[in-house]
Design a protein around this motif. Structure first.
Motif, mmCIF file in Angstrom:
data_model
loop_
_atom_site.group_PDB
_atom_site.id
_atom_site.type_symbol
_atom_site.label_atom_id
_atom_site.label_comp_id
_atom_site.label_asym_id
_atom_site.label_seq_id
_atom_site.Cartn_x
_atom_site.Cartn_y
_atom_site.Cartn_z
ATOM 1 N N HIS A 16 0.807 -1.218 0.000
ATOM 2 C CA HIS A 16 0.000 0.000 0.000
ATOM 3 C C HIS A 16 0.841 1.269 0.000
ATOM 4 C CE1 HIS A 16 -2.602 -3.165 1.967
ATOM 5 N NE2 HIS A 16 -3.279 -2.835 0.892
ATOM 6 N N CYS A 17 2.100 1.170 0.447
ATOM 7 C CA CYS A 17 2.983 2.337 0.424
ATOM 8 C C CYS A 17 4.429 1.880 0.594
ATOM 9 C CB CYS A 17 2.608 3.315 1.542
ATOM 10 S SG CYS A 17 3.568 4.857 1.549
ATOM 11 N N TRP A 18 5.332 2.537 -0.143
ATOM 12 C CA TRP A 18 6.767 2.310 0.027
ATOM 13 C C TRP A 18 7.430 3.629 0.407
ATOM 14 C CZ3 TRP A 18 7.666 -0.138 -5.488
ATOM 15 C CH2 TRP A 18 7.029 -1.382 -5.558
ATOM 16 N N ILE A 19 8.422 3.552 1.286
ATOM 17 C CA ILE A 19 9.312 4.682 1.564
ATOM 18 C C ILE A 19 10.691 4.255 1.082
ATOM 19 C CG2 ILE A 19 10.272 6.222 3.308
ATOM 20 C CD1 ILE A 19 7.911 5.543 5.104
ATOM 21 N N VAL A 20 11.231 4.950 0.100
ATOM 22 C CA VAL A 20 12.465 4.507 -0.555
ATOM 23 C C VAL A 20 13.508 5.620 -0.559
ATOM 24 C CG1 VAL A 20 13.469 3.597 -2.687
ATOM 25 C CG2 VAL A 20 11.128 2.959 -2.046
ATOM 26 N N ASP A 21 14.705 5.303 -0.074
ATOM 27 C CA ASP A 21 15.818 6.247 -0.123
ATOM 28 C C ASP A 21 16.425 6.221 -1.529
ATOM 29 O OD1 ASP A 21 17.814 8.001 0.510
ATOM 30 O OD2 ASP A 21 19.006 6.572 1.668
ATOM 31 N N ILE A 22 16.761 7.384 -2.058
ATOM 32 C CA ILE A 22 17.368 7.427 -3.391
ATOM 33 C C ILE A 22 18.735 6.751 -3.387
ATOM 34 C CG2 ILE A 22 18.501 8.976 -5.033
ATOM 35 C CD1 ILE A 22 16.163 10.790 -4.951
ATOM 36 N N ASP A 23 19.565 7.086 -2.388
ATOM 37 C CA ASP A 23 20.923 6.540 -2.320
ATOM 38 C C ASP A 23 20.940 5.336 -1.386
ATOM 39 O OD1 ASP A 23 23.586 5.990 -2.271
ATOM 40 O OD2 ASP A 23 24.229 7.975 -1.586
ATOM 41 N N LEU A 24 21.020 4.139 -1.965
ATOM 42 C CA LEU A 24 21.026 2.913 -1.170
ATOM 43 C C LEU A 24 22.436 2.363 -0.969
ATOM 44 C CD1 LEU A 24 17.899 1.130 -2.700
ATOM 45 C CD2 LEU A 24 18.064 2.342 -0.518
ATOM 46 N N GLY A 25 23.440 3.166 -1.310
ATOM 47 C CA GLY A 25 24.822 2.744 -1.114
ATOM 48 C C GLY A 25 25.287 1.739 -2.153
ATOM 49 N N LYS A 26 26.596 1.596 -2.268
ATOM 50 C CA LYS A 26 27.214 0.636 -3.192
ATOM 51 C C LYS A 26 26.708 0.808 -4.623
ATOM 52 C CE LYS A 26 27.866 -2.828 0.444
ATOM 53 N NZ LYS A 26 27.589 -4.228 0.892
ATOM 54 N N GLY A 27 26.470 2.074 -4.984
ATOM 55 C CA GLY A 27 26.054 2.362 -6.351
ATOM 56 C C GLY A 27 24.595 2.067 -6.653
ATOM 57 N N GLN A 28 23.828 1.696 -5.637
ATOM 58 C CA GLN A 28 22.417 1.383 -5.851
ATOM 59 C C GLN A 28 21.570 2.648 -5.741
ATOM 60 O OE1 GLN A 28 21.190 -2.659 -3.994
ATOM 61 N NE2 GLN A 28 22.695 -1.808 -2.592
ATOM 62 N N CYS A 29 20.584 2.758 -6.612
ATOM 63 C CA CYS A 29 19.691 3.919 -6.611
ATOM 64 C C CYS A 29 18.258 3.459 -6.377
ATOM 65 C CB CYS A 29 19.786 4.666 -7.939
ATOM 66 S SG CYS A 29 18.733 6.143 -8.016
ATOM 67 N N GLY A 30 17.609 4.086 -5.410
ATOM 68 C CA GLY A 30 16.240 3.715 -5.092
ATOM 69 C C GLY A 30 15.266 3.938 -6.233
ATOM 70 N N LEU A 31 15.619 4.852 -7.142
ATOM 71 C CA LEU A 31 14.726 5.118 -8.267
ATOM 72 C C LEU A 31 14.610 3.918 -9.197
ATOM 73 C CD1 LEU A 31 15.533 8.816 -9.265
ATOM 74 C CD2 LEU A 31 13.887 7.928 -7.611
ATOM 75 N N ASP A 32 15.600 3.023 -9.132
ATOM 76 C CA ASP A 32 15.521 1.812 -9.955
ATOM 77 C C ASP A 32 14.326 0.955 -9.546
ATOM 78 O OD1 ASP A 32 17.758 2.547 -11.356
ATOM 79 O OD2 ASP A 32 19.150 1.393 -10.105
ATOM 80 N N LEU A 33 13.919 1.093 -8.283
ATOM 81 C CA LEU A 33 12.756 0.349 -7.805
ATOM 82 C C LEU A 33 11.487 0.880 -8.473
ATOM 83 C CD1 LEU A 33 12.457 -1.962 -5.718
ATOM 84 C CD2 LEU A 33 11.726 -0.243 -4.067
ATOM 85 N N LEU A 34 11.421 2.204 -8.631
ATOM 86 C CA LEU A 34 10.274 2.803 -9.305
ATOM 87 C C LEU A 34 10.255 2.419 -10.782
ATOM 88 C CD1 LEU A 34 10.648 4.561 -6.675
ATOM 89 C CD2 LEU A 34 9.590 6.428 -7.959
ATOM 90 N N SER A 35 11.443 2.332 -11.376
ATOM 91 C CA SER A 35 11.525 1.946 -12.788
ATOM 92 C C SER A 35 11.088 0.499 -12.990
ATOM 93 C CB SER A 35 12.958 2.125 -13.301
ATOM 94 O OG SER A 35 13.361 3.476 -13.230
ATOM 95 N N ARG A 36 11.404 -0.349 -12.020
ATOM 96 C CA ARG A 36 11.055 -1.764 -12.147
ATOM 97 C C ARG A 36 9.557 -1.994 -11.937
ATOM 98 N NH1 ARG A 36 14.413 -7.013 -10.199
ATOM 99 N NH2 ARG A 36 12.774 -8.561 -10.488
ATOM 100 N N TYR A 37 8.947 -1.169 -11.086
ATOM 101 C CA TYR A 37 7.517 -1.328 -10.802
ATOM 102 C C TYR A 37 6.788 -0.024 -11.137
ATOM 103 C CZ TYR A 37 9.364 -5.276 -8.141
ATOM 104 O OH TYR A 37 10.025 -6.425 -7.765
#
Length: 229
Positions: A89-110
């Protein structure tokens, strides 16, 4: 996910928390379907590589309606999302997830999931526009993080995600008008959305068992219960 306990809307004072005039037929439908809704939890996912932030955010949302899951990476988040037996029903996602990971990739995937709050640190706010473009409901600066506005926005977003069962919604902007607490009648809702009332009825029918009155009443009730546990 943990097994949820049944939440009784009557004991929570549901009637008094719903500032929406309802006809008897609408109230009957609200009670019949609302009880089924309230047997469920509101599933909230927190994705942040900082354990302190994850724990702090988990402690903010104290309503018994929340079922909170936390992950520290993009891969863990995807695994948690896909293994869930119920809707999110809701996600709280940090943009910078460390080790080169970007939280926006989660939005792109879903891309169909429109109930995400994005957190951004200093130097990352330039990605705010991209987050909104990808469907985030809101972007918050986490340095420092304003707890009260974040709590309110998450409660509103989670209530909307609960109302629409976390599903893809082609009319998400129309339903987001409900975030405005001055909207207390379906006539005001239709006017704000610049549509005729009969069209609002037709749109709500696409998301059964919703009707405009029922959607407005249930959203307000859930939001109030989350906001004031």
């Amino acid at each position: 996910m943990e097994t949820s306990s049944i939440f009784d809307p009557f004991n929570a004072g549901l009637y008094f928390l719903t500032p929406v005039p309802l006809c008897l037929k609408t109230m009957a439908t609200f009670l019949q379907n609302g009880l089924t809704f309230f047997e469920k939890k509101i599933n909230l996912l927190i994705v942040d590589d900082d354990a302190i932030v994850r724990d702090s955010l988990s402690g903010i949302f104290v309503s018994p309606l929340f079922n909170i899951s936390t992950t520290s990476s993009w891969a863990q988040a995807c695994d948690t999302i896909e293994k869930s037996q119920g809707p999110w029903h809701c996600w709280i996602v940090d943009i910078d997830l460390g080790k080169g990971q970007c939280g926006l990739d989660l939005l792109s995937r879903y891309p169909e999931f429109k109930y995400t709050i994005v957190l951004s640190g200093l130097g990352r706010m330039s990605l705010a526009a991209e987050a909104i473009r990808l469907g985030a409901a809101m972007v918050f600066d986490k340095d420092p993080l304003s707890i009260e506005p974040l709590h309110d926005k998450v409660c509103k977003t989670a209530a909307l995600g609960f109302l629409l069962n976390g599903k893809r919604c082609a009319h998400i902007e129309l339903f987001q008008i409900l975030f405005d607490e001055t909207i207390t009648t379906i006539e005001e809702w239709a006017r704000r959305g610049c549509i005729e009332l009969r069209k609002l009825h037709r749109i709500c029918e696409l998301y059964p068992p919703l009707t405009p009155n029922y959607a407005l009443a249930l959203y307000r009730a859930v939001y109030c219960l989350l906001r004031n546990p």
